[in-house]
Enzyme design. Structure first.
Site: not given
Length: 670
Positions: A183, A265
């Site tokens: 991320e 995710e």
């Protein structure tokens, strides 16, 4: 197609030899030149007791998944600079760290693997996976191409990556993809910080130099960060989200046309912080979004499929409201996943010998009869029966309550069992000259001032913020207010206040001893880069009595390592149940069973079982019990030690269910 002639999953993708790995050059994935849609779930080996790895992996395969995803935590694998532990390193977490064995077990259970080695992993894990000793390295800038930071990343990757390289799919192992960083787009602050692509290229180069040849990916929210955290044309970008998959996938298509679509995710639930209400995700909403992902169609990794522990302000439980609970029990989400994958997965594979297991049970708490056949495969198609049956539940036992037998107060601990360091000023735990000069990573730190004259109604002031909570004692007596309600976090003793103060005594004292006990609740794991400069203890300003700085402190680390806890002696019968103090009991078991420690009658502290720190508890919730897996117990005598900050109970209770505190202060059991 008859069941007998179906190949196993790994056999299906490797039959005829291995020529290539996971390929993303088309709008769909291929693995060894065969089409594949990835149906994965997150399971972190370092959050699950090693004896339960196979059970959890087998349950994943039984749900229809074809892959498992895991992070790799740097701070556990290199707890001291240059000292590594990959399962045989002798640290307290040694039994959780054999990543090679975990991945080999995944292959034995007929699962492929996605590995996310970081070096930053987020994962609601202490410091995002970074070792705390990095903070000693001057003005180090983590998650950038900073020379000092990359020197240590390089040393770590040069140890880790060869282990993983040997387990790649093209080398006969299970790993089909690696994620680079994590991320990284979230670090972007317009006008202040642009994600460092030099850093990303350095990580890619390090991976290739260490033999990594499988597909490299990045993950972010495409709608929020676009391609800021990736290397277009080098890394395949994947998406992280809870809902609205069509929008996220549409953005992925715009950013990298002609490439496969994947959610790295898909959040099955969420995690808890202390003082919050336990997070749950509506089952029907989960079902709807997961089916939309499968129908799109897209590959997907569920985060989490099985949470487990955090051991380290997040709660100890990382249950995540996932398809498998913290203790490995099935939920409605589990059977939903199995039903949907039976519907959407076009690839049929047989049960391999290592995954066959009899399963005639019906989950007692899943009343919907329509799910029963999904779990057992009864009356279903070849596709459903081609998967292993869901393994039996692991029995949970509520052992008999155990009376507290012995006690050591804080003064006895400090005088007899702790190492003291003298300093003119207070220091953060990271700068203590311990652990081969790498400082203190976890636990507590005590600042003691002896022979202090305290006039009546004196005010103690803590300069700056407390990192993270503080208990004050004068002459061994508790002065701080116990933490019993969430609102107490706004008062003295916690990180929310700056330059906070407390009245020490209503009467004058001469030659008194002042103890300041500080707990590290966990370093930040996510946020802007400047938020990663996190020291623990007291360090942001002077400690003053009536506006006069107190100097010349005795500083004692309380790390609660196994070796230290095991050496504690001179226990005595409890004459008080006011902390801070250690409380101990021994209990005998004829058979080791999974259980929960019911901590509702205690206030705030940690629990240690057979010298291993099991986790935190707090009356403010939401977590009110601690999962105690059977592998942590032994047949015969066991010991439980509780470090209570404020007010202890006189016994330790057990439960066969997880207990959470709800908004109206009622307890909810699972």
């Amino acid at each position: 197609m008859s069941l007998e002639v179906l190949p196993g999953l790994y056999e299906y993708y490797t039959g005829g030899g291995i020529n290539s790995g996971l390929n993303a050059d088309k709008p769909y994935f291929t693995l060894n030149d065969k089409n594949i849609t990835i149906y994965s779930g997150a399971l972190h080996y370092f959050r699950v007791p090693k004896p339960y790895w196979r059970d959890r992996l087998r349950k994943m395969r039984a749900a229809g998944l074809n892959a498992v995803e895991t992070y790799v935590p740097w701070n556990l694998h290199e707890p001291l600079p240059g000292k590594f532990d990959f399962g045989q390193g002798g640290t307290d977490m040694e039994d959780f760290l054999d990543v090679a064995e975990f991945l080999n077990t995944a292959k034995e259970e007929d699962l492929l693997a996605i590995v996310r080695p970081g070096p930053y992993i987020c994962s609601e894990w202490e410091f995002g996976g970074f070792p705390s000793w990095l903070l000693r390295k001057g003005d180090i800038k983590v998650r950038t191409s900073d020379t000092t930071y990359m020197k240590y990343v390089t040393r770590y990757f040069n140890m880790l990556l060869p282990i993983l390289a040997a387990l790649q799919f093209t080398s006969g192992g299970p790993i089909i993809a690696f994620q680079v960083e994590n991320e990284y787009g979230s670090t972007e602050v317009p006008g202040k910080f642009t994600p460092d692509r030099v850093y990303l290229r350095q990580l890619v180069r390090l991976m290739k130099q260490n033999g990594i040849t499988e597909l490299l990916v990045s993950s972010d929210s495409p709608t929020m960060h676009r391609s800021a955290g990736t290397l277009p044309g080098v890394l395949l970008q994947t998406a992280n989200f809870a809902g609205n998959p069509e929008l996220e996938f549409f953005m992925l298509k715009l950013l990298q046309p002609g490439k496969p679509i994947m959610a790295m995710e898909f959040w099955t639930g969420w995690f808890d912080h202390w003082s919050e209400v336990h997070h749950t995700r509506d089952d029907d909403d989960f079902y709807d979004v997961y089916e939309r992902i499968l129908r799109y169609p897209a590959s997907v990794n569920m985060y989490m499929f099985h949470g487990g522990y955090k051991f380290r302000p997040d709660t100890t439980s990382y249950d995540y409201n996932a398809p498998l609970t913290e203790s490995g029990d099935y939920t409605i989400k589990y059977v939903m996943v199995k039903e949907l994958l039976r519907k959407y997965n076009p690839v049929q594979t047989r049960v391999t010998p290592s995954t066959q297991t009899a399963c005639t049970h019906i989950l007692p708490y899943i009343a919907k009869s329509e799910w029963e056949g999904v779990l057992t495969g009864e009356g279903s198609t070849n596709l459903a029966r081609s998967l292993p049956d869901a393994p039996h539940l692991i029995f949970k036992q509520a052992y008999e309550p155990q009376r507290v037998q012995w006690r050591l107060n804080l003064n006895e601990i400090l005088e007899n069992f702790s190492t003291k360091y003298l300093s003119p000023i207070v220091l953060p735990m990271e700068f203590l000259p311990i652990n081969n000069m790498s400082g203190q990573s976890y636990g507590y730190i005590v600042y003691r001032k002896k022979y202090l004259d305290i006039p009546a109604n004196s005010t103690l002031t803590i300069g700056g913020r407390i990192c993270d909570s503080l208990v004050v004692l004068v002459n061994g007596k508790l002065v701080s207010k116990p933490l019993t309600n969430t609102s107490d976090l706004n008062d003295f003793g916690f990180w929310r206040l700056k330059d906070s103060n407390i009245t020490l005594s209503s009467t004058g004292l001469t030659g008194a001893t002042l103890d300041l006990l500080v707990e590290n609740w966990g370093r930040n794991n996510f946020g802007l880069l400047e938020q990663f400069n996190q020291f623990k203890g007291l360090w942001q300003g002077p400690i003053s009595l009536n506006n006069v700085e107190i100097r010349n402190w005795e500083i004692s680390p309380l790390e609660f390592k196994k070796s230290w806890v095991g050496r504690l002696v001179r226990w005595r019968r409890p004459d008080s149940f006011t902390g801070p103090a250690l409380y101990k009991t021994n209990f005998y078991v004829n058979q080791t069973r999974d259980t929960y420690l019911d901590m509702q009658d205690w206030c705030k502290g940690i629990v240690i079982v057979n010298n291993f720190v099991l986790g935190r508890y707090s009356k403010i919730g939401p977590q009110q019990s601690l999962y105690l897996p059977a592998p942590f117990l032994r047949i015969g005598w066991n010991n439980i030690v509780v470090f209570e900050h404020y007010i202890a109970a006189d016994q330790i209770k057990f439960s066969n269910k997880m207990i959470y505190k709800t908004r109206n202060n009622k307890k909810r059991m699972y």
